[in-house]
Scaffold this active site. Structure first.
Site, PDB file in Angstrom:
ATOM      1  N   LYS A  45       1.852  17.768   1.286  1.00 26.06           N
ATOM      2  CA  LYS A  45       1.494  17.368   2.656  1.00 26.06           C
ATOM      3  C   LYS A  45       0.314  16.389   2.619  1.00 26.06           C
ATOM      4  O   LYS A  45       0.297  15.389   3.341  1.00 26.06           O
ATOM      5  CB  LYS A  45       1.142  18.610   3.493  1.00 26.06           C
ATOM      6  CG  LYS A  45       2.360  19.466   3.827  1.00 26.06           C
ATOM      7  CD  LYS A  45       1.996  20.843   4.363  1.00 26.06           C
ATOM      8  CE  LYS A  45       3.234  21.719   4.496  1.00 26.06           C
ATOM      9  NZ  LYS A  45       2.930  23.110   4.891  1.00 26.06           N
ATOM     10  N   GLN A  89      -2.224  27.014   5.655  1.00 29.92           N
ATOM     11  CA  GLN A  89      -1.003  27.301   4.906  1.00 29.92           C
ATOM     12  C   GLN A  89      -0.720  28.811   4.867  1.00 29.92           C
ATOM     13  O   GLN A  89      -1.594  29.600   4.520  1.00 29.92           O
ATOM     14  CB  GLN A  89      -1.133  26.746   3.473  1.00 29.92           C
ATOM     15  CG  GLN A  89       0.116  26.893   2.639  1.00 29.92           C
ATOM     16  CD  GLN A  89       1.292  26.060   3.147  1.00 29.92           C
ATOM     17  OE1 GLN A  89       1.133  24.917   3.590  1.00 29.92           O
ATOM     18  NE2 GLN A  89       2.499  26.626   3.121  1.00 29.92           N
ATOM     19  N   ASP A 112       1.064  22.613  13.500  1.00 30.82           N
ATOM     20  CA  ASP A 112       2.179  23.431  13.019  1.00 30.82           C
ATOM     21  C   ASP A 112       2.982  24.018  14.180  1.00 30.82           C
ATOM     22  O   ASP A 112       4.094  24.507  13.992  1.00 30.82           O
ATOM     23  CB  ASP A 112       1.638  24.598  12.167  1.00 30.82           C
ATOM     24  CG  ASP A 112       1.806  24.342  10.676  1.00 30.82           C
ATOM     25  OD1 ASP A 112       2.666  23.517  10.310  1.00 30.82           O
ATOM     26  OD2 ASP A 112       1.076  24.974   9.888  1.00 30.82           O
TER      27      ASP A 112
END
Ligand code: NAP
Length: 280
Positions: A45, A89, A112
């Site tokens: 990412k 994460q 997200d």
């Protein structure tokens, strides 16, 4: 369905968009612990960010980190103007309450799309940030002109990050949606009815050729590390039955990252007031 090629085009679009904004865009990534798979995801990412002109801010914490320390970091990132988007994460170590951390991220920086505020907006049909994996899958289905209106869609998996938002997005496109999980009775019979199957399970060979209708569209979200390397949730023989199929790797994965980049630029537009964020 070639997610890799599509993702390259999306990344090019995002790079142009970032350049045209004329101001810096930054994504903070927070990795707690040393899970190798999570490390790989975070690094890819960050690399993708750099390639499109988004500055990645790397926060790597030890696996012993306590909840309060992580909350303090998120709070700091919430207030940092250089940080456009925040990505924590998952999964987090067991001493940390994942939902609590997700709720602590400022919704306008929640690229997200996991915060209940943003998940709720998707539920009510006025999406803000949509979780990157299902958003990427929708873009793949659009690219390949898969007709969703009135189609029977079966989503296998009901997680907050893939299965549920996926089902809502398919529903918004007027598919007739069924969500399956571990308590589903006779999964093969349910899947056999589907025009579109999305497998987000986390077990290899969950969908086999005998479960798939001739010509159905099959999206394989699974990433499973086996002795034979990286495999999805869909068996190889489905290739013979499906009309369209996403490969693993090179299908959903690259589009997940591309959608995260799109969400980060969207966050910049929300924060500048160019797009209206519903909390303001
Ligand atoms: P998760 O939270 O573990 O959810 C898995 C879901 O599958 C659960 O709802 C579970 O049902 C269901 N399930 C498990 N075994 C089943 C079975 N035999 N029959 C029917 N349903 C079954 O996983 P996730 O985070 O949604 O991720 C799913 C997969 O996608 C994983 O392999 C993950 O690595 C992959 N993934 C890929 C990407 C990408 O970019 N390509 C992104 C995210 C995730 P219950 O709810 O009843 O337990």
């Amino acid at each position: 369905m070639d997610g890799k090629a599509l993702a390259e085009r999306v990344r090019k679009d995002v790079a142009e968009e970032v350049a045209s904004l004329g101001r810096p865009v930054g994504l903070a990534t927070v990795l707690v612990g040393d899970d190798p798979a999570s490390g790989v995801y975070v690094r890819s990412k960050q690399k993708a960010c750099r390639e499109v002109g988004i500055e990645p801010f790397d926060h790597n914490l030890s696996s012993e980190t306590g909840q309060d320390d992580l909350l303090a970091l998120v709070e700091q990132l919430n207030g940092d103007e250089a940080v456009t988007g925040i990505l924590v994460q998952l999964p987090l170590p067991e001493q940390i309450d994942e939902d609590r951390i997700i709720r602590s991220i400022k919704p306008i920086k929640d690229v997200d799309g996991f915060h209940p505020f943003n998940a709720g907006h998707l539920l009510q049909g006025s999406p803000t940030f949509v979780a990157a994996t299902p958003a990427g899958i929708m873009e793949i289905l659009r690219e390949y002109k898969v007709d969703l209106k009135g189609a029977r869609a079966v989503v296998i998996g009901r997680s907050n990050i893939v299965g549920k938002p996926m089902a809502l997005l398919l529903l918004a496109e007027h598919a007739t949606v069924t969500i399956c999980h571990t308590r589903t009775r006779d999964l093969p019979a349910v899947v056999r009815e589907a025009d579109v199957v999305v497998a987000a399970v986390g077990h290899p060979q969950t969908v086999t050729a005998d479960m798939v209708r001739e010509g159905a569209t099959v999206v394989d979200v699974g990433i499973n590390r086996t002795d034979d390397g990286l495999v999805g949730d869909v068996a190889q023989d489905v290739r013979e039955k499906a009309g369209l199929l996403t490969p693993v790797p090179g299908g959903v994965g690259p589009m997940t990252i591309a959608s995260l980049l799109r969400n980060t630029v969207r966050a910049a537009r929300y924060q500048s007031g160019e797009l209206a964020f519903p909390l303001d």
